[in-house]
Motif scaffolding. Structure first.
Motif, PDB file in Angstrom:
ATOM      1  N   TRP A 179       0.818  -1.207   0.000  1.00 43.01           N
ATOM      2  CA  TRP A 179       0.000   0.000   0.000  1.00 43.01           C
ATOM      3  C   TRP A 179       0.852   1.257   0.000  1.00 43.01           C
ATOM      4  O   TRP A 179       1.802   1.392   0.777  1.00 43.01           O
ATOM      5  CB  TRP A 179      -0.901  -0.024   1.230  1.00 43.01           C
ATOM      6  CG  TRP A 179      -1.829   1.138   1.359  1.00 43.01           C
ATOM      7  CD1 TRP A 179      -2.831   1.491   0.510  1.00 43.01           C
ATOM      8  CD2 TRP A 179      -1.841   2.088   2.425  1.00 43.01           C
ATOM      9  NE1 TRP A 179      -3.488   2.611   0.979  1.00 43.01           N
ATOM     10  CE2 TRP A 179      -2.903   2.999   2.153  1.00 43.01           C
ATOM     11  CE3 TRP A 179      -1.081   2.257   3.585  1.00 43.01           C
ATOM     12  CZ2 TRP A 179      -3.198   4.066   2.993  1.00 43.01           C
ATOM     13  CZ3 TRP A 179      -1.377   3.310   4.416  1.00 43.01           C
ATOM     14  CH2 TRP A 179      -2.425   4.201   4.128  1.00 43.01           C
ATOM     15  N   ILE A 180       0.518   2.194  -0.885  1.00 40.98           N
ATOM     16  CA  ILE A 180       1.147   3.511  -0.893  1.00 40.98           C
ATOM     17  C   ILE A 180       0.198   4.477  -0.208  1.00 40.98           C
ATOM     18  O   ILE A 180      -0.927   4.681  -0.685  1.00 40.98           O
ATOM     19  CB  ILE A 180       1.455   3.982  -2.328  1.00 40.98           C
ATOM     20  CG1 ILE A 180       2.462   3.029  -2.993  1.00 40.98           C
ATOM     21  CG2 ILE A 180       2.006   5.406  -2.321  1.00 40.98           C
ATOM     22  CD1 ILE A 180       2.771   3.371  -4.441  1.00 40.98           C
ATOM     23  N   PRO A 181       0.593   5.076   0.916  1.00 35.91           N
ATOM     24  CA  PRO A 181      -0.339   5.925   1.680  1.00 35.91           C
ATOM     25  C   PRO A 181      -0.623   7.245   0.970  1.00 35.91           C
ATOM     26  O   PRO A 181       0.162   7.709   0.138  1.00 35.91           O
ATOM     27  CB  PRO A 181       0.403   6.156   2.999  1.00 35.91           C
ATOM     28  CG  PRO A 181       1.842   5.957   2.673  1.00 35.91           C
ATOM     29  CD  PRO A 181       1.895   4.934   1.594  1.00 35.91           C
ATOM     30  N   PRO A 182      -1.751   7.882   1.320  1.00 34.64           N
ATOM     31  CA  PRO A 182      -2.133   9.150   0.666  1.00 34.64           C
ATOM     32  C   PRO A 182      -1.064  10.232   0.753  1.00 34.64           C
ATOM     33  O   PRO A 182      -0.898  11.014  -0.185  1.00 34.64           O
ATOM     34  CB  PRO A 182      -3.411   9.558   1.415  1.00 34.64           C
ATOM     35  CG  PRO A 182      -3.982   8.269   1.906  1.00 34.64           C
ATOM     36  CD  PRO A 182      -2.801   7.405   2.236  1.00 34.64           C
ATOM     37  N   GLY A 184      -4.746  -6.469 -21.240  1.00 33.50           N
ATOM     38  CA  GLY A 184      -4.102  -5.216 -21.607  1.00 33.50           C
ATOM     39  C   GLY A 184      -3.429  -4.526 -20.450  1.00 33.50           C
ATOM     40  O   GLY A 184      -3.167  -5.138 -19.403  1.00 33.50           O
ATOM     41  N   VAL A 185      -3.139  -3.242 -20.647  1.00 29.07           N
ATOM     42  CA  VAL A 185      -2.441  -2.418 -19.659  1.00 29.07           C
ATOM     43  C   VAL A 185      -3.198  -1.104 -19.504  1.00 29.07           C
ATOM     44  O   VAL A 185      -3.653  -0.515 -20.493  1.00 29.07           O
ATOM     45  CB  VAL A 185      -0.988  -2.150 -20.103  1.00 29.07           C
ATOM     46  CG1 VAL A 185      -0.320  -1.108 -19.207  1.00 29.07           C
ATOM     47  CG2 VAL A 185      -0.181  -3.448 -20.100  1.00 29.07           C
ATOM     48  N   THR A 186      -3.336  -0.669 -18.265  1.00 28.57           N
ATOM     49  CA  THR A 186      -4.045   0.572 -17.946  1.00 28.57           C
ATOM     50  C   THR A 186      -3.150   1.478 -17.099  1.00 28.57           C
ATOM     51  O   THR A 186      -2.540   1.023 -16.138  1.00 28.57           O
ATOM     52  CB  THR A 186      -5.328   0.274 -17.149  1.00 28.57           C
ATOM     53  OG1 THR A 186      -6.166  -0.599 -17.905  1.00 28.57           O
ATOM     54  CG2 THR A 186      -6.087   1.558 -16.835  1.00 28.57           C
ATOM     55  N   ALA A 187      -3.098   2.762 -17.464  1.00 28.74           N
ATOM     56  CA  ALA A 187      -2.456   3.776 -16.627  1.00 28.74           C
ATOM     57  C   ALA A 187      -3.555   4.634 -16.019  1.00 28.74           C
ATOM     58  O   ALA A 187      -4.386   5.203 -16.752  1.00 28.74           O
ATOM     59  CB  ALA A 187      -1.506   4.633 -17.449  1.00 28.74           C
ATOM     60  N   HIS A 188      -3.585   4.707 -14.691  1.00 31.03           N
ATOM     61  CA  HIS A 188      -4.660   5.457 -14.023  1.00 31.03           C
ATOM     62  C   HIS A 188      -4.084   6.272 -12.874  1.00 31.03           C
ATOM     63  O   HIS A 188      -3.020   5.949 -12.322  1.00 31.03           O
ATOM     64  CB  HIS A 188      -5.732   4.502 -13.495  1.00 31.03           C
ATOM     65  CG  HIS A 188      -5.274   3.634 -12.367  1.00 31.03           C
ATOM     66  ND1 HIS A 188      -5.492   3.964 -11.050  1.00 31.03           N
ATOM     67  CD2 HIS A 188      -4.588   2.463 -12.357  1.00 31.03           C
ATOM     68  CE1 HIS A 188      -4.964   3.037 -10.273  1.00 31.03           C
ATOM     69  NE2 HIS A 188      -4.411   2.107 -11.035  1.00 31.03           N
ATOM     70  N   MET A 189      -4.786   7.311 -12.500  1.00 29.77           N
ATOM     71  CA  MET A 189      -4.370   8.135 -11.378  1.00 29.77           C
ATOM     72  C   MET A 189      -4.689   7.404 -10.074  1.00 29.77           C
ATOM     73  O   MET A 189      -5.780   6.859  -9.909  1.00 29.77           O
ATOM     74  CB  MET A 189      -5.069   9.488 -11.410  1.00 29.77           C
ATOM     75  CG  MET A 189      -4.808  10.297 -12.666  1.00 29.77           C
ATOM     76  SD  MET A 189      -3.040  10.475 -13.091  1.00 29.77           S
ATOM     77  CE  MET A 189      -2.415  11.341 -11.642  1.00 29.77           C
ATOM     78  N   MET A 190      -3.755   7.391  -9.176  1.00 27.81           N
ATOM     79  CA  MET A 190      -3.938   6.676  -7.920  1.00 27.81           C
ATOM     80  C   MET A 190      -4.820   7.487  -6.968  1.00 27.81           C
ATOM     81  O   MET A 190      -4.699   8.707  -6.852  1.00 27.81           O
ATOM     82  CB  MET A 190      -2.576   6.400  -7.284  1.00 27.81           C
ATOM     83  CG  MET A 190      -2.626   5.520  -6.048  1.00 27.81           C
ATOM     84  SD  MET A 190      -0.966   5.071  -5.442  1.00 27.81           S
ATOM     85  CE  MET A 190      -0.454   3.887  -6.692  1.00 27.81           C
ATOM     86  N   ASN A 191      -5.713   6.746  -6.281  1.00 27.85           N
ATOM     87  CA  ASN A 191      -6.500   7.347  -5.208  1.00 27.85           C
ATOM     88  C   ASN A 191      -6.514   6.390  -4.022  1.00 27.85           C
ATOM     89  O   ASN A 191      -5.711   5.450  -3.969  1.00 27.85           O
ATOM     90  CB  ASN A 191      -7.910   7.725  -5.677  1.00 27.85           C
ATOM     91  CG  ASN A 191      -8.723   6.517  -6.137  1.00 27.85           C
ATOM     92  OD1 ASN A 191      -8.395   5.359  -5.833  1.00 27.85           O
ATOM     93  ND2 ASN A 191      -9.806   6.780  -6.859  1.00 27.85           N
ATOM     94  N   GLU A 192      -7.450   6.600  -3.074  1.00 26.93           N
ATOM     95  CA  GLU A 192      -7.414   5.823  -1.836  1.00 26.93           C
ATOM     96  C   GLU A 192      -7.836   4.370  -2.029  1.00 26.93           C
ATOM     97  O   GLU A 192      -7.584   3.531  -1.160  1.00 26.93           O
ATOM     98  CB  GLU A 192      -8.305   6.482  -0.777  1.00 26.93           C
ATOM     99  CG  GLU A 192      -9.799   6.461  -1.078  1.00 26.93           C
ATOM    100  CD  GLU A 192     -10.245   7.565  -2.014  1.00 26.93           C
ATOM    101  OE1 GLU A 192     -11.460   7.631  -2.314  1.00 26.93           O
ATOM    102  OE2 GLU A 192      -9.376   8.368  -2.448  1.00 26.93           O
ATOM    103  N   GLU A 193      -8.463   4.015  -3.154  1.00 29.21           N
ATOM    104  CA  GLU A 193      -8.913   2.651  -3.391  1.00 29.21           C
ATOM    105  C   GLU A 193      -7.996   1.981  -4.400  1.00 29.21           C
ATOM    106  O   GLU A 193      -7.683   2.575  -5.447  1.00 29.21           O
ATOM    107  CB  GLU A 193     -10.354   2.651  -3.901  1.00 29.21           C
ATOM    108  CG  GLU A 193     -10.971   1.263  -3.980  1.00 29.21           C
ATOM    109  CD  GLU A 193     -12.435   1.306  -4.373  1.00 29.21           C
ATOM    110  OE1 GLU A 193     -12.999   0.218  -4.636  1.00 29.21           O
ATOM    111  OE2 GLU A 193     -13.007   2.402  -4.423  1.00 29.21           O
TER     112      GLU A 193
END
Length: 315
Positions: free
Chosen positions: A89-92, A131-140
């Motif tokens: 887990w990467i914290p906020p 496939g592969v997805t690049a997405h912005m990280m959030n709390e979930e």
């Protein structure tokens, strides 16, 4: 942009290589220590070694939640963090630290197959594309807005290893394409449809144990999903572990008790499969190649010198 990269194994290595070859500046790399876990020894190109070769500072962590790392990140002053195959887990306070946030690169077509081992699970489940997805990280976990995504078809004989090679080649264009969009100032990305989300756990020993009540079609995909260098799907014969290295769905239909060693068909030996196999409507699994508990690999037609008896889930 100034980039800090979080990553591990070949996925992280490919991401770092793409970043180093781009117009962006990699100012720090955070990676995990080497692991003896069976799945983490596979595709184990070293992120740390690649970063060191290019003079990029490296920080080794199991978890990115200590004050020293936070200080180092602040000193690195990144515009963005890029993460691929970071295992904890990467914290906020970390993922929200850069001016542009954190971009996570995940080897599935999100929102499906969030979590772990997405290619193996997708193959077992009979998906037509990966496939592969690049997405912005959030709390979930794996739930943030999608910036870029690419898909490739799953062929009828593809193994998990084939799908790895297909998707790992997508990492560079997906990652750099996403970064270029972010650097251009774009902020309106695609919301994930959470009603379509699925989340999968890490693979373990019990996940590769063959259950002969599964339909033959599902078992054939399980065998392909557990292709080398992944641990092979296994069963037991006369109390000894037997790994199944190759199998196809039988041409004919076979009735009886699941697990019965039944009939030679072509280059394989058919095993009765399916919870309702007694009806005689099911195809069987024709095993073509096996590995014995002492490491011998041989055709199934040589291993099964006579028909009869059963393959079992446990000794």
């Amino acid at each position: 942009m100034r980039v800090v990269m979080f990553g591990y194994q070949t996925w992280g290595h490919r991401t770092l290589r793409a970043l180093l070859d781009s117009d962006h500046e990699v100012v720090m790399v955070v990676t995990h220590p080497k692991s003896e876990h069976a799945y983490e020894k596979i595709w184990s190109d070293s992120v740390a070694d690649l970063a060191t070769e290019h003079g990029v500072p490296v920080v080794i962590r199991n978890r990115p939640d200590d004050e020293e790392l936070l200080t180092l990140l602040k000193e690195a002053d990144p515009d963005i963090i890029v993460a691929n195959n970071w295992r904890t887990w990467i914290p906020p306070r970390v993922y929200s630290l850069p001016r542009r946030g954190t971009l996570n690169v995940h080897d599935s077509l999100l929102p499906k197959y969030a979590g772990f081992s997405p290619l193996i699970w997708a193959l077992i489940n009979g998906e037509k594309e990966v496939g592969v997805t690049a997405h912005m990280m959030n709390e979930e976990l794996d739930a943030g807005d999608i910036v870029a995504q690419r898909a490739v078809a799953v062929g009828p004989s593809d193994t998990a290893t084939d799908l790895f090679h297909k998707t790992v080649d997508l990492i560079a264009p997906v990652t750099i394409g996403a970064l270029d969009l972010i650097a251009s100032g774009q902020t309106g990305f695609t919301l994930q449809d959470r009603s379509q989300a699925t989340f999968f756990h890490k693979r373990a020993e019990d996940d590769i144990r063959i259950d002969w009540t599964w339909p033959a079609e599902d078992l054939e995909r399980l065998v392909r999903a557990q292709s080398a260098p992944y641990p092979a799907a296994f069963t037991y014969h006369r109390g000894k572990r037997l790994e199944v290295l190759g199998a196809v769905v039988s041409r004919s239909r076979y009735g009886g008790t699941p697990g019965r060693v039944f009939y030679r068909e072509g280059d394989g030996v058919v095993i009765v499969a399916g919870a309702d196999a007694r009806t005689g409507r099911n195809h069987g699994l024709a095993i073509t190649r096996v590995r014995t508990d002492d490491g011998r690999e041989l055709p199934a037609t040589e291993y099964f010198t006579s028909m009869g008896g059963y393959l079992t889930t446990h000794p």
